[in-house]
Design an enzyme around this catalytic site. Structure first.
Site, short mmCIF file in Angstrom:
data_model
loop_
_atom_site.label_atom_id
_atom_site.label_comp_id
_atom_site.label_asym_id
_atom_site.label_seq_id
_atom_site.Cartn_x
_atom_site.Cartn_y
_atom_site.Cartn_z
N GLU A 152 8.88 28.44 116.75
CA GLU A 152 9.63 29.48 116.04
C GLU A 152 11.00 28.92 115.69
OE1 GLU A 152 8.46 32.52 115.31
OE2 GLU A 152 6.68 32.66 116.61
N HIS B 176 6.69 28.51 112.56
CA HIS B 176 6.92 29.92 112.24
C HIS B 176 8.40 30.23 112.21
CE1 HIS B 176 2.79 31.65 113.10
NE2 HIS B 176 2.66 30.40 113.51
N GLU C 133 7.18 33.94 106.38
CA GLU C 133 8.01 33.03 107.19
C GLU C 133 8.26 31.77 106.38
OE1 GLU C 133 6.26 35.05 111.25
OE2 GLU C 133 6.06 32.89 111.00
N HIS D 285 1.96 33.12 108.80
CA HIS D 285 2.53 34.42 108.41
C HIS D 285 3.26 34.19 107.09
CE1 HIS D 285 2.43 35.24 112.94
NE2 HIS D 285 1.42 35.87 112.37
#
Ligand SMILES: [Zn+2]
Length: 352
Positions: free
Chosen positions: A236, A172, A84, A81
Protein backbone atom coordinates in the site's frame (compact mmCIF):
# COMPACT_ATOMS: atom_id res chain seq x y z
CA UNK A 1 -18.25 8.71 -22.22
CA UNK A 2 -18.15 5.23 -23.71
CA UNK A 3 -16.59 2.87 -21.20
CA UNK A 4 -16.26 -0.18 -23.41
CA UNK A 5 -12.98 -1.00 -25.09
CA UNK A 6 -12.60 -0.66 -28.87
CA UNK A 7 -11.74 -3.68 -30.93
CA UNK A 8 -8.31 -4.06 -32.56
CA UNK A 9 -9.61 -6.53 -35.16
CA UNK A 10 -8.98 -4.22 -38.11
CA UNK A 11 -5.44 -3.31 -37.02
CA UNK A 12 -2.32 -5.17 -38.03
CA UNK A 13 0.35 -5.88 -35.42
CA UNK A 14 2.49 -2.88 -36.39
CA UNK A 15 -0.42 -0.52 -35.76
CA UNK A 16 -1.06 -2.11 -32.37
CA UNK A 17 2.64 -1.94 -31.45
CA UNK A 18 2.76 1.74 -32.40
CA UNK A 19 -0.25 2.47 -30.20
CA UNK A 20 1.33 0.56 -27.30
CA UNK A 21 4.60 2.47 -27.75
CA UNK A 22 2.77 5.82 -27.63
CA UNK A 23 1.51 5.14 -24.10
CA UNK A 24 0.75 1.70 -22.70
CA UNK A 25 -1.91 2.84 -20.21
CA UNK A 26 -3.75 4.95 -22.82
CA UNK A 27 -3.74 1.88 -25.03
CA UNK A 28 -5.08 -0.38 -22.24
CA UNK A 29 -7.88 2.06 -21.45
CA UNK A 30 -9.00 2.19 -25.10
CA UNK A 31 -8.39 -1.12 -26.85
CA UNK A 32 -9.39 -4.72 -26.36
CA UNK A 33 -6.53 -7.08 -27.24
CA UNK A 34 -8.11 -10.17 -25.73
CA UNK A 35 -8.24 -11.79 -29.19
CA UNK A 36 -4.56 -11.02 -29.89
CA UNK A 37 -1.48 -12.83 -28.65
CA UNK A 38 1.79 -11.65 -30.09
CA UNK A 39 5.35 -10.75 -29.36
CA UNK A 40 7.56 -7.90 -30.50
CA UNK A 41 11.04 -6.79 -29.65
CA UNK A 42 12.62 -3.49 -28.83
CA UNK A 43 16.28 -2.72 -29.40
CA UNK A 44 17.15 -0.52 -26.47
CA UNK A 45 19.50 2.47 -26.33
CA UNK A 46 22.17 0.16 -24.88
CA UNK A 47 21.73 -2.20 -27.90
CA UNK A 48 20.21 -4.95 -25.76
CA UNK A 49 17.09 -6.64 -26.96
CA UNK A 50 13.84 -6.75 -24.97
CA UNK A 51 11.08 -9.11 -26.00
CA UNK A 52 7.57 -7.93 -25.13
CA UNK A 53 4.66 -10.36 -25.05
CA UNK A 54 1.06 -9.16 -25.33
CA UNK A 55 -0.83 -11.75 -23.28
CA UNK A 56 -4.21 -10.09 -22.80
CA UNK A 57 -5.80 -6.82 -21.74
CA UNK A 58 -3.39 -5.19 -19.32
CA UNK A 59 -1.17 -8.29 -19.25
CA UNK A 60 2.31 -7.83 -20.66
CA UNK A 61 5.30 -10.13 -20.32
CA UNK A 62 8.95 -9.17 -20.75
CA UNK A 63 11.74 -11.61 -21.68
CA UNK A 64 9.48 -14.59 -20.96
CA UNK A 65 11.70 -16.94 -22.97
CA UNK A 66 14.89 -16.00 -21.12
CA UNK A 67 17.21 -18.98 -20.73
CA UNK A 68 19.39 -17.22 -18.13
CA UNK A 69 19.42 -19.51 -15.09
CA UNK A 70 19.83 -16.47 -12.80
CA UNK A 71 16.85 -14.59 -14.22
CA UNK A 72 14.36 -13.71 -11.50
CA UNK A 73 10.66 -13.93 -12.33
CA UNK A 74 8.97 -10.76 -11.11
CA UNK A 75 5.24 -10.00 -11.20
CA UNK A 76 4.37 -6.32 -10.82
CA UNK A 77 0.62 -5.86 -10.55
CA UNK A 78 -1.32 -2.63 -10.15
CA UNK A 79 -4.91 -1.47 -10.53
CA UNK A 80 -6.43 -4.60 -8.99
CA UNK A 81 -8.55 -1.79 -7.52
CA UNK A 82 -9.26 0.50 -10.48
CA UNK A 83 -9.18 3.83 -8.64
CA UNK A 84 -5.73 3.24 -7.08
CA UNK A 85 -3.95 5.26 -9.71
CA UNK A 86 -0.44 5.94 -8.36
CA UNK A 87 0.79 2.35 -8.76
CA UNK A 88 -0.79 2.23 -12.23
CA UNK A 89 1.15 5.35 -13.20
CA UNK A 90 4.37 3.91 -11.72
CA UNK A 91 3.99 0.63 -13.65
CA UNK A 92 2.99 2.50 -16.81
CA UNK A 93 6.16 4.59 -16.64
CA UNK A 94 8.20 1.37 -16.35
CA UNK A 95 6.43 -0.26 -19.31
CA UNK A 96 6.86 2.89 -21.41
CA UNK A 97 10.57 2.98 -20.51
CA UNK A 98 10.85 -0.58 -21.89
CA UNK A 99 8.90 0.13 -25.09
CA UNK A 100 10.93 3.32 -25.65
CA UNK A 101 14.20 1.42 -25.24
CA UNK A 102 15.30 3.30 -22.12
CA UNK A 103 15.18 0.29 -19.81
CA UNK A 104 16.40 -3.30 -20.18
CA UNK A 105 16.40 -6.18 -17.74
CA UNK A 106 18.22 -9.47 -17.15
CA UNK A 107 15.01 -10.81 -15.56
CA UNK A 108 11.57 -12.05 -16.64
CA UNK A 109 8.78 -9.64 -15.76
CA UNK A 110 5.00 -9.86 -15.88
CA UNK A 111 3.18 -6.53 -15.71
CA UNK A 112 -0.49 -6.78 -14.77
CA UNK A 113 -2.96 -3.88 -14.90
CA UNK A 114 -5.68 -5.62 -12.94
CA UNK A 115 -9.15 -4.15 -13.25
CA UNK A 116 -9.37 -2.05 -16.42
CA UNK A 117 -13.21 -1.68 -16.46
CA UNK A 118 -13.06 -0.22 -12.95
CA UNK A 119 -10.22 2.16 -13.98
CA UNK A 120 -12.54 3.47 -16.71
CA UNK A 121 -15.22 4.40 -14.16
CA UNK A 122 -12.64 5.49 -11.53
CA UNK A 123 -14.02 3.05 -8.96
CA UNK A 124 -12.45 0.43 -6.71
CA UNK A 125 -14.37 -2.28 -8.60
CA UNK A 126 -17.38 -2.71 -10.89
CA UNK A 127 -19.33 -5.59 -9.32
CA UNK A 128 -17.13 -7.15 -6.65
CA UNK A 129 -13.73 -6.68 -5.04
CA UNK A 130 -11.24 -8.37 -7.39
CA UNK A 131 -8.72 -8.79 -4.57
CA UNK A 132 -11.04 -11.26 -2.80
CA UNK A 133 -11.33 -13.57 -5.82
CA UNK A 134 -7.87 -15.11 -6.27
CA UNK A 135 -8.70 -18.75 -5.66
CA UNK A 136 -9.59 -21.41 -8.21
CA UNK A 137 -12.01 -22.79 -5.61
CA UNK A 138 -14.34 -19.79 -5.89
CA UNK A 139 -17.25 -19.93 -8.35
CA UNK A 140 -17.09 -17.30 -11.12
CA UNK A 141 -20.11 -15.01 -10.75
CA UNK A 142 -19.04 -11.71 -12.33
CA UNK A 143 -16.68 -10.23 -14.90
CA UNK A 144 -14.30 -9.66 -12.01
CA UNK A 145 -14.46 -13.38 -11.22
CA UNK A 146 -13.56 -14.16 -14.83
CA UNK A 147 -10.76 -11.60 -14.70
CA UNK A 148 -9.35 -13.18 -11.52
CA UNK A 149 -9.20 -16.52 -13.33
CA UNK A 150 -7.45 -14.93 -16.34
CA UNK A 151 -4.89 -13.28 -14.05
CA UNK A 152 -4.32 -16.48 -12.04
CA UNK A 153 -3.76 -18.39 -15.30
CA UNK A 154 -1.22 -15.76 -16.47
CA UNK A 155 0.67 -15.90 -13.19
CA UNK A 156 0.50 -19.70 -13.25
CA UNK A 157 2.15 -19.98 -16.65
CA UNK A 158 4.65 -17.21 -15.80
CA UNK A 159 5.81 -18.82 -12.56
CA UNK A 160 5.70 -22.35 -13.99
CA UNK A 161 8.46 -21.31 -16.41
CA UNK A 162 10.46 -19.48 -13.72
CA UNK A 163 14.21 -20.14 -13.55
CA UNK A 164 15.37 -18.65 -10.28
CA UNK A 165 13.48 -16.68 -7.60
CA UNK A 166 9.80 -15.79 -7.86
CA UNK A 167 8.57 -12.38 -6.72
CA UNK A 168 5.17 -10.68 -6.76
CA UNK A 169 4.56 -7.11 -5.62
CA UNK A 170 0.85 -6.26 -5.85
CA UNK A 171 0.81 -2.47 -5.67
CA UNK A 172 -2.14 -0.60 -4.13
CA UNK A 173 -3.07 2.67 -2.46
CA UNK A 174 -5.38 2.74 0.56
CA UNK A 175 -8.82 4.36 0.77
CA UNK A 176 -7.93 6.03 4.08
CA UNK A 177 -4.92 8.10 4.96
CA UNK A 178 -2.54 6.09 7.10
CA UNK A 179 -0.45 7.05 10.12
CA UNK A 180 2.16 4.85 8.46
CA UNK A 181 1.48 6.05 4.95
CA UNK A 182 3.12 3.17 3.14
CA UNK A 183 2.74 -0.36 4.40
CA UNK A 184 2.78 -3.92 3.14
CA UNK A 185 0.76 -6.99 3.98
CA UNK A 186 2.88 -10.13 4.26
CA UNK A 187 0.61 -13.06 3.31
CA UNK A 188 0.24 -16.02 5.70
CA UNK A 189 3.28 -18.29 5.18
CA UNK A 190 1.91 -21.40 6.88
CA UNK A 191 4.85 -21.46 9.28
CA UNK A 192 7.61 -20.77 6.73
CA UNK A 193 10.17 -18.15 7.82
CA UNK A 194 9.74 -14.48 6.91
CA UNK A 195 12.31 -13.12 4.47
CA UNK A 196 14.28 -10.36 6.15
CA UNK A 197 15.94 -9.41 2.86
CA UNK A 198 12.50 -8.89 1.33
CA UNK A 199 11.59 -6.63 4.23
CA UNK A 200 14.85 -4.74 3.68
CA UNK A 201 13.85 -4.32 0.01
CA UNK A 202 10.45 -2.96 1.07
CA UNK A 203 12.22 -0.58 3.44
CA UNK A 204 14.24 0.71 0.46
CA UNK A 205 10.83 1.36 -1.17
CA UNK A 206 10.00 3.54 1.85
CA UNK A 207 7.61 0.84 3.08
CA UNK A 208 8.54 0.45 6.75
CA UNK A 209 5.33 -0.93 8.22
CA UNK A 210 4.67 -4.62 7.74
CA UNK A 211 1.47 -6.40 8.59
CA UNK A 212 1.80 -10.16 9.05
CA UNK A 213 -1.35 -11.90 7.90
CA UNK A 214 -2.26 -14.84 10.13
CA UNK A 215 -4.58 -16.84 7.90
CA UNK A 216 -5.18 -17.93 4.30
CA UNK A 217 -6.98 -15.32 2.18
CA UNK A 218 -8.08 -14.96 -1.42
CA UNK A 219 -5.84 -11.99 -2.25
CA UNK A 220 -3.55 -11.87 -5.28
CA UNK A 221 -0.36 -11.84 -3.17
CA UNK A 222 -1.46 -14.84 -1.06
CA UNK A 223 -2.26 -16.70 -4.30
CA UNK A 224 1.33 -16.26 -5.54
CA UNK A 225 2.83 -16.95 -2.14
CA UNK A 226 0.98 -20.17 -1.35
CA UNK A 227 0.90 -21.69 -4.84
CA UNK A 228 4.31 -20.75 -6.24
CA UNK A 229 6.37 -20.10 -3.12
CA UNK A 230 6.89 -16.55 -4.41
CA UNK A 231 8.06 -13.71 -2.21
CA UNK A 232 4.73 -11.86 -2.46
CA UNK A 233 3.30 -8.76 -0.82
CA UNK A 234 0.30 -6.48 -1.02
CA UNK A 235 2.01 -3.10 -0.97
CA UNK A 236 0.00 0.00 0.00
CA UNK A 237 1.73 3.13 -1.24
CA UNK A 238 -0.40 5.97 0.17
CA UNK A 239 -3.86 7.39 -0.36
CA UNK A 240 -6.17 6.97 -3.35
CA UNK A 241 -6.10 9.94 -5.76
CA UNK A 242 -7.51 10.40 -9.30
CA UNK A 243 -5.25 9.85 -12.35
CA UNK A 244 -2.83 12.75 -12.75
CA UNK A 245 -3.49 14.06 -9.20
CA UNK A 246 -0.80 12.02 -7.43
CA UNK A 247 2.20 13.79 -5.98
CA UNK A 248 4.65 11.47 -7.75
CA UNK A 249 7.58 12.78 -5.67
CA UNK A 250 6.14 10.71 -2.78
CA UNK A 251 6.91 7.61 -4.82
CA UNK A 252 10.55 8.30 -5.71
CA UNK A 253 11.91 5.63 -3.36
CA UNK A 254 9.57 2.93 -4.60
CA UNK A 255 10.21 3.86 -8.23
CA UNK A 256 13.97 3.80 -7.92
CA UNK A 257 13.88 0.57 -5.89
CA UNK A 258 11.69 -1.13 -8.49
CA UNK A 259 14.08 0.03 -11.23
CA UNK A 260 17.00 -1.43 -9.23
CA UNK A 261 15.08 -4.68 -8.79
CA UNK A 262 14.37 -4.86 -12.51
CA UNK A 263 17.75 -3.79 -13.86
CA UNK A 264 20.29 -5.23 -11.43
CA UNK A 265 21.35 -8.86 -11.62
CA UNK A 266 21.88 -9.03 -7.86
CA UNK A 267 20.28 -6.47 -5.58
CA UNK A 268 22.41 -4.90 -2.88
CA UNK A 269 20.25 -4.41 0.20
CA UNK A 270 20.86 -3.00 3.66
CA UNK A 271 20.78 -5.33 6.68
CA UNK A 272 17.25 -5.86 8.02
CA UNK A 273 18.43 -4.76 11.46
CA UNK A 274 19.48 -1.38 10.02
CA UNK A 275 16.02 -0.70 8.55
CA UNK A 276 13.43 1.36 10.48
CA UNK A 277 10.80 -1.34 10.08
CA UNK A 278 7.78 -1.80 12.37
CA UNK A 279 6.11 -5.20 12.22
CA UNK A 280 2.52 -5.83 13.30
CA UNK A 281 0.53 -8.98 13.68
CA UNK A 282 -3.21 -9.31 13.17
CA UNK A 283 -5.09 -9.48 16.49
CA UNK A 284 -8.76 -9.42 15.48
CA UNK A 285 -10.62 -9.85 12.21
CA UNK A 286 -14.06 -8.31 12.67
CA UNK A 287 -16.59 -9.36 10.07
CA UNK A 288 -19.84 -7.48 9.50
CA UNK A 289 -22.77 -9.70 10.52
CA UNK A 290 -25.69 -7.25 10.51
CA UNK A 291 -26.88 -4.44 8.23
CA UNK A 292 -26.60 -1.94 11.13
CA UNK A 293 -22.85 -2.53 11.64
CA UNK A 294 -21.35 0.82 12.68
CA UNK A 295 -17.82 2.04 13.40
CA UNK A 296 -17.36 3.87 16.71
CA UNK A 297 -14.72 6.27 15.47
CA UNK A 298 -14.48 9.07 12.96
CA UNK A 299 -14.61 8.25 9.28
CA UNK A 300 -11.36 10.14 8.88
CA UNK A 301 -9.44 7.88 11.31
CA UNK A 302 -6.07 7.02 9.81
CA UNK A 303 -4.93 3.42 9.36
CA UNK A 304 -2.71 2.28 12.28
CA UNK A 305 -4.33 4.68 14.75
CA UNK A 306 -4.21 2.85 18.08
CA UNK A 307 -6.75 2.33 20.89
CA UNK A 308 -6.75 1.46 24.60
CA UNK A 309 -7.96 -1.85 25.99
CA UNK A 310 -11.81 -1.97 26.08
CA UNK A 311 -12.30 1.03 23.74
CA UNK A 312 -15.36 0.24 21.64
CA UNK A 313 -14.41 -0.09 17.97
CA UNK A 314 -17.73 -1.03 16.40
CA UNK A 315 -21.14 -2.43 17.16
CA UNK A 316 -24.11 -4.09 15.51
CA UNK A 317 -27.32 -5.70 16.72
CA UNK A 318 -26.36 -8.21 19.40
CA UNK A 319 -22.65 -7.45 19.43
CA UNK A 320 -20.08 -4.89 20.61
CA UNK A 321 -16.48 -5.06 19.37
CA UNK A 322 -13.71 -3.74 21.66
CA UNK A 323 -9.94 -3.38 21.61
CA UNK A 324 -8.48 -6.32 23.55
CA UNK A 325 -5.12 -4.79 24.50
CA UNK A 326 -3.56 -1.34 24.89
CA UNK A 327 -1.98 -0.14 21.67
CA UNK A 328 -4.20 -2.29 19.45
CA UNK A 329 -4.39 -0.44 16.13
CA UNK A 330 -7.06 -0.44 13.45
CA UNK A 331 -6.45 -0.94 9.74
CA UNK A 332 -8.78 -1.05 6.72
CA UNK A 333 -11.99 -0.14 8.62
CA UNK A 334 -14.95 -0.15 6.24
CA UNK A 335 -18.56 -0.46 7.43
CA UNK A 336 -19.83 -0.54 3.85
CA UNK A 337 -18.72 -4.08 3.06
CA UNK A 338 -21.16 -6.91 2.28
CA UNK A 339 -22.54 -8.99 5.18
CA UNK A 340 -20.00 -11.64 6.15
CA UNK A 341 -17.04 -9.64 4.84
CA UNK A 342 -14.25 -8.08 6.87
CA UNK A 343 -15.12 -4.65 8.26
CA UNK A 344 -12.11 -4.08 10.55
CA UNK A 345 -8.71 -5.62 11.06
CA UNK A 346 -6.89 -4.90 14.30
CA UNK A 347 -3.14 -5.30 14.76
CA UNK A 348 -0.55 -5.30 17.55
CA UNK A 349 3.24 -4.80 17.35
CA UNK A 350 5.22 -7.98 16.80
CA UNK A 351 8.91 -8.88 16.68
CA UNK A 352 10.22 -11.28 14.05
ZN1 LIG B 1 -6.28 -1.74 -3.25
Amino acid sequence: MNHSLKTCQTFDETQIINLIKKDYLDFCLQYDVSEHRFEFSVIADNNLNTSMHILGNGILGINLDSTDENAKSIVLSCGVHGNETAPIEICNDLVNAFTHGQLTTPHRILFIFGNIPSMLIAERFVEENLNRLFSYELPIKTNEGARAKELMDSVDSFFSDAKDGRYHYDLHTAIRPSKNEKFAVYPFLHGKPYSKSQLAFLSCCDVNTILLSQSPTTTFSYFSSVNYNAHAFTVELGKVMPFGKNDMSKFNAVRSSLINLITEKHLTLPAYEACPIEVYQVNQVINKQQEDFALHFSDSLANFESFKKDDVLASETGKVYKAKVDGEAVVFPNANVAIGQRAILTVVPHKI
